[in-house]
Scaffold this active site. Structure first.
Site, PDB file in Angstrom:
ATOM      1  N   LYS A 298       0.865  -1.177   0.000  1.00  0.00           N
ATOM      2  CA  LYS A 298       0.000   0.000   0.000  1.00  0.00           C
ATOM      3  C   LYS A 298       0.900   1.224   0.000  1.00  0.00           C
ATOM      4  CE  LYS A 298      -3.031   2.456   3.167  1.00  0.00           C
ATOM      5  NZ  LYS A 298      -3.978   2.314   4.273  1.00  0.00           N
TER       6      LYS A 298
HETATM    7  C1  R5P Z   1      -2.906   5.444   8.137  1.00  0.00           C
HETATM    8  O1  R5P Z   1      -1.853   5.236   8.643  1.00  0.00           O
HETATM    9  C2  R5P Z   1      -3.867   4.412   8.005  1.00  0.00           C
HETATM   10  O2  R5P Z   1      -3.180   3.215   7.980  1.00  0.00           O
HETATM   11  C3  R5P Z   1      -4.821   4.444   6.830  1.00  0.00           C
HETATM   12  O3  R5P Z   1      -5.262   3.146   6.611  1.00  0.00           O
HETATM   13  C4  R5P Z   1      -4.271   4.945   5.536  1.00  0.00           C
HETATM   14  O4  R5P Z   1      -3.597   6.139   5.674  1.00  0.00           O
HETATM   15  C5  R5P Z   1      -5.366   5.071   4.475  1.00  0.00           C
HETATM   16  O5  R5P Z   1      -6.290   5.970   4.842  1.00  0.00           O
HETATM   17  P1  R5P Z   1      -6.454   7.363   4.100  1.00  0.00           P
HETATM   18  O6  R5P Z   1      -7.101   7.058   2.798  1.00  0.00           O
HETATM   19  O7  R5P Z   1      -7.314   8.165   5.010  1.00  0.00           O
HETATM   20  O8  R5P Z   1      -5.096   7.954   3.901  1.00  0.00           O
END
Ligand code: R5P
Length: 291
Positions: free
Chosen positions: A203
Site C-alpha cells: 500500500k
Molecule cells: C494510516 O496510517 C492508516 O493506515 C490508513 O489506513 C491509511 O492512511 C489510508 O487511509 P487514508 O485514505 O485516510 O489515507
C-alpha cells in the site's frame, strides 16, 4: 457410513476434457499455497482483479479521527460497499458484527501515538489472534528512510515469516515521514523493498509517474487515499492510479469524511471495478448524494 453406489447411471469420466489448471489472477501471487491465494481472492475481486478497501484504522495512532468518532454510526452503512475492511482488532471485536462477510485486513503494527516518533512501531498483533479472527491479511507500516527503518522492516519480515506458516498475506504500508519527499523515486524504492522482503500486497501513495512505481513492484499495489480532497479530485486520483497499474484503493478519509460517504464509496467502486471515467463516476456521486 456412506451407502454403496447403486446408481444405474453409467459413469462418465469426461476423458476428453483435460483438467483445467489456470494461473492465479493476481500479479506476482501464483507461487503461494491455496490458503494464501484464497485469502487474496477474498480481498481482490477475481473478476475485476481489483479491490476497494475501506481504511478506518487511523485510530491506532491518532485516536478518534474526524469521521471515526463513532465507527458504529459512520462506518457501518459503508460496509456493504467495501470489498475489504482495514481496521484494528479493537474495532473489529468491539464494533463489527461477526456476521459481516467482507474480507478483513487487520492492522498488525503500532506503538507510538501522534505525540511521539511514529516510526518506532512494533508488531502489535499475534498471528494466532489474526487467525482466530479469520482475517484475510495483516497490515504493517514500514518507514523506509525513517528513524526506525530497520526495526519496522524487521516487523514486516517477522510477520511475513509467520504469515507464510499459516497462509496469511502481509500488506506492507510504505509510511512516509514528514521529512521525506513523496515522489516516484522514493515510492518506487520503498514499494520495491517491501515486495522484495516478502509483502504480498503493497500500500502506497499515488504520485506523478506512478506507472514506474507499479512496473517496478512485482506484487499488487493499492493506493492510500491520503488527506481529504474534493470528491471529483479523489475520483480522478483513483482513476489515474488504476490506469497506471494499481490493483485497487485502500481509501479512508476521502470516503468517510465525504459529505456523502455512501455515494462516494459507490463512485469509487465504479472507477475501480467498472472502468468508469471520472465524469460518469462524479455524476453518479452527485445523483446518489442528492437522493
Ligand atoms: C494510516 O496510517 C492508516 O493506515 C490508513 O489506513 C491509511 O492512511 C489510508 O487511509 P487514508 O485514505 O485516510 O489515507
Amino acid at each position: 457410513m456412506a451407502e454403496a453406489d447403486y446408481s444405474k447411471k453409467e459413469k462418465n469420466y469426461h476423458t476428453g476434457i483435460p483438467q483445467k489448471s489456470e494461473a492465479f489472477f493476481l500479479k506476482g501471487s501464483n507461487a503461494y499455497d491455496w490458503g494464501m491465494k484464497n485469502r487474496l481472492a477474498r480481498i481482490f475481486n477475481p473478476k475485476s482483479g481489483k479491490t476497494v478497501m475501506l481504511a478506518f484504522d487511523h485510530g491506532y495512532f491518532q485516536g478518534p479521527t474526524t469521521g471515526l468518532e463513532r465507527v458504529d454510526v459512520t462506518i457501518r452503512p459503508l460496509i456493504p460497499y467495501a470489498d475489504a475492511l482495514m481496521l484494528t482488532r479493537g474495532i473489529l471485536r468491539s464494533v463489527i458484527e461477526p456476521s459481516v462477510t467482507n474480507s478483513v485486513v487487520m492492522r498488525a503494527s503500532g506503538g507510538p501515538s501522534v505525540l511521539k516518533e511514529l516510526s518506532n512501531e512494533h508488531i502489535a498483533v499475534d498471528m494466532e489472534d489474526a487467525l482466530r479472527m479469520n482475517v484475510s491479511a495483516v497490515a504493517v507500516q514500514v518507514f523506509i528512510g525513517g528513524e526506525f527503518e530497520t526495526q519496522t522492516v524487521n516487523n514486516m519480515t517477522r510477520l511475513v515469516d509467520m504469515g507464510m506458516r499459516y497462509g496469511m498475506p502481509v500488506l506492507g504500508v510504505t509510511a512516509v515521514g514528514k521529512e521525506l519527499t513523496r515522489d516516484a523515486r522514493y515510492i518506487s524504492l520503498a514499494s520495491r523493498i517491501l515486495a522484495e522482503l516478502g509483502a504480498s500486497i503493497v500500500k502506497t501513495y499515488f504520485v506523478p509517474d506512478f506507472e514506474q512505481v507499479t512496473a517496478a513492484c512485482p506484487v499488487p499495489i493499492v493506493i492510500a487515499g491520503g488527506k481529504k480532497l474534493p470528491e471529483r479530485e479523489a475520483l480522478q486520483m483513483a482513476r489515474d492510479a488504476i490506469d497506471q497499474g494499481a490493483s485497487g484503493v485502500d481509501m479512508g478519509r476521502n470516503i468517510f469524511q465525504s459529505d456523502a460517504p455512501v455515494a462516494m464509496i459507490g463512485a469509487v467502486r465504479k472507477v475501480v471495478h467498472e472502468k468508469v471515467g471520472v465524469k460518469e463516476a462524479y455524476e453518479y456521486y452527485l445523483d446518489m448524494k442528492n437522493k
